[in-house]
Design an enzyme around this catalytic site. Structure first.
Site, short mmCIF file in Angstrom:
data_model
loop_
_atom_site.label_atom_id
_atom_site.label_comp_id
_atom_site.label_asym_id
_atom_site.label_seq_id
_atom_site.Cartn_x
_atom_site.Cartn_y
_atom_site.Cartn_z
N CYS A 1 41.96 35.88 44.19
CA CYS A 1 40.87 36.07 44.04
C CYS A 1 39.98 36.09 45.74
O CYS A 1 39.52 36.89 46.46
CB CYS A 1 39.85 35.85 43.88
SG CYS A 1 40.19 33.11 44.30
N HIS B 1 35.31 30.26 42.65
CA HIS B 1 35.91 31.98 42.31
C HIS B 1 36.21 31.90 43.89
O HIS B 1 34.64 31.67 44.03
CB HIS B 1 35.82 31.72 41.52
CG HIS B 1 36.55 33.90 41.01
ND1 HIS B 1 37.64 33.90 41.48
CD2 HIS B 1 35.57 34.63 40.41
CE1 HIS B 1 37.76 35.21 41.32
NE2 HIS B 1 36.66 35.97 39.93
N ASN C 1 33.63 41.61 41.12
CA ASN C 1 34.88 40.84 40.96
C ASN C 1 36.56 41.63 40.66
O ASN C 1 36.52 42.58 41.48
CB ASN C 1 34.79 40.78 39.39
CG ASN C 1 35.82 38.64 38.76
OD1 ASN C 1 36.45 38.71 39.94
ND2 ASN C 1 35.25 38.36 37.40
#
Ligand code: NAG
Length: 300
Positions: A112, A248, A268
């Site tokens: 990520c 994240h 995302n």
């Protein structure tokens, strides 16, 4: 006695389904979905993306190392922020329609931090009237050895790497969702041409983040992911149920207001079936979302 039992029952009901963080446990059981949808109406939970995913798999999707002990350079706006009033809403997709690149999917690799960094720099290059290119998260996974590849990474280190050592095109080193050696020539097509950031800064409060997005484009944001986040499908996310999974990193592209609730708009890297075509909204100050953003300017 009856009153005590009644109070105990209410407390029990309000806590929601019990939390199980074991590897084999489901990250968001159906009881939790029902609970989330019954106690608030800011956002909607669903099995749509998460299905019966286990905690073990869930942890891979959120693998950022939030803050390190070192103090990284915060953007210094001087007195500029004293005269800055953010508009009530702003969306990079409407401001720069051709520059905000499509949602991607990191798969089962804790990358990520590399996706948010390379995607934000790709958008910024285009916004700065540079080439409209897609940069390679895989290059950061393989080559940025101060981070841990698919094992996770810190977003400031990723930007610092793009500033000092540069990165390459996604077409040159395509995504494999696996760790590997840093290539000396393209594993895909083309030549190993480098793209650089000219700065790397952190942004630790909403005003500074808004000024930065408005001026230069998307930033990389970091926040703590709780179990309920995996079931997000629409609305303004507010942590409602579940334990901490991991930090994240995502690409933050703007903000808005719903009723009295201010929220951030984020892209995302969990594919387009997560949230709203891959995007989500999260309330200001939730889960640290506006306390540690990172970005730099592109070298055009
Ligand atoms: C740049 O690359 C070198 C060689 O891989 C590495 O040792 C160094 O840490 C990198 N610099 C940054 C700032 O990441």
């Amino acid at each position: 006695m009856k009153a005590i039992l009644f109070v105990a029952l209410i407390l029990y009901v309000n806590a929601g389904p019990s939390i199980n963080l074991a590897d084999h446990a489901e990250v968001v059981p159906q009881e939790a979905i029902d609970y989330i949808n019954s106690v608030q109406n800011s956002w909607v939970a669903s099995k749509q993306w998460v299905g019966s995913m286990t905690m073990k798999n869930a942890r891979v999707f959120a693998s950022s190392i939030f803050k390190l002990d070192t103090d990284y350079p915060e953007k210094n706006w001087g007195s500029l922020l004293d005269y800055f009033t953010a508009p009530s809403s702003f969306d990079s997709r409407t401001q720069w329609p051709n520059c905000i690149h499509p949602i991607r999917d990191q798969g089962q690799c804790g990358s990520c931090w590399a996706f948010a960094a390379s995607e934000a720099l790709s958008d910024r290059l285009c916004i700065a009237k540079g080439p409209n290119v897609v940069l390679s998260p895989q290059w950061l996974v393989n080559c940025e050895t101060n981070n841990k590849g698919c094992g996770g990474g810190n977003s400031y280190l990723a930007w610092n790497y793009m500033m000092v050592n540069g990165t390459v095109l996604d077409s040159c080193v395509p995504y494999t969702a696996e760790d590997g050696n840093c290539p000396t020539s393209c594993t895909g097509t083309g030549t190993l041409t480098k793209y650089y950031a000219t700065s790397a800064n952190i942004f630790t409060n909403p005003t500074s983040i808004q000024a930065e997005i408005l001026t230069n484009g998307p930033v990389e944001a970091n926040f703590m992911v709780y179990q309920d986040f995996y079931s997000y499908i629409s609305g303004v996310y507010v942590h409602t149920w579940g334990g901490e999974v991991r930090a994240h990193s995502v690409k933050m592209i703007g903000w808005g207001i719903s009723g009295l609730q201010k929220y951030w708009i984020c892209a995302n890297s969990w594919g387009t079936s997560f949230g709203m075509q891959g995007y989500f909204q999260i309330a200001f100050s939730q889960c640290g979302i506006d306390t540690y953003c990172v970005a730099g300017n592109p070298k055009v």
